[in-house]
Design a protein around this motif. Structure first.
Motif, short mmCIF file in Angstrom:
data_model
loop_
_atom_site.label_atom_id
_atom_site.label_comp_id
_atom_site.label_asym_id
_atom_site.label_seq_id
_atom_site.Cartn_x
_atom_site.Cartn_y
_atom_site.Cartn_z
N UNK A 38 0.74 -1.39 -0.04
CA UNK A 38 0.05 -0.07 -0.09
C UNK A 38 0.81 1.30 -0.06
N UNK A 39 2.15 1.34 0.81
CA UNK A 39 2.90 2.38 0.61
C UNK A 39 4.36 1.71 1.15
N UNK A 40 5.28 2.40 0.60
CA UNK A 40 6.67 1.99 0.71
C UNK A 40 7.66 3.40 0.66
N UNK A 41 8.31 3.43 1.52
CA UNK A 41 9.21 4.56 1.75
C UNK A 41 10.69 4.02 1.89
N UNK A 42 11.60 4.79 1.32
CA UNK A 42 13.09 4.43 1.47
C UNK A 42 13.46 5.83 2.20
N UNK A 43 14.12 5.73 3.56
CA UNK A 43 14.33 6.53 4.31
C UNK A 43 15.83 6.91 4.42
N UNK A 54 7.37 -0.16 4.82
CA UNK A 54 6.33 -0.22 3.86
C UNK A 54 4.87 -0.81 4.51
N UNK A 55 3.84 -0.54 4.04
CA UNK A 55 2.51 -0.96 4.70
C UNK A 55 1.74 -1.86 3.93
N UNK A 56 0.86 -2.50 4.56
CA UNK A 56 0.02 -3.58 3.92
C UNK A 56 -1.16 -3.65 4.36
#
Length: 99
Positions: A38-43, A54-56
């Motif tokens: 659902x969302x993915x972040x590289x930090x 990341x979220x699911x």
């Protein structure tokens, strides 16, 4: 509501910081092709310190991501780019807000 997440801290080997950042940027098209992510972040958390968050919506989506191309590519490059192997934290989301 999205209730499942992954948090993966990554520590670059000295001199590999730009390569880790480039690797993370290159993963975006692969993640976008995953219907369950659902969302993915590289930090970038600090000098040489990175993370993936990341979220699911469900455990199936999270597991599909763990079995997907990004995870495989990260594990394949880990010895070359990272000081230690990635530690994958499966976490739950208690609350969230989107605008």
């Amino acid at each position: 509501m999205t209730k499942f997440a992954l948090y993966v801290p990554l520590k670059a080997k000295p001199g590999k910081e730009n390569e880790v950042a480039d690797f993370l940027r290159s993963a975006v098209p692969l993640v976008e092709a995953e219907p369950g992510t659902m969302s993915w972040y590289a930090i970038e958390e600090g000098p040489g310190s990175f993370a993936i968050f990341d979220t699911f919506d469900d455990e199936d989506g999270r597991q599909a991501h763990l079995n997907g191309q990004v995870a495989a590519a990260l594990m394949a490059k880990a010895d070359e780019l990272l000081e230690t192997p990635p530690r994958i934290h499966k976490i739950g989301i208690l609350a969230s807000s989107r605008k």
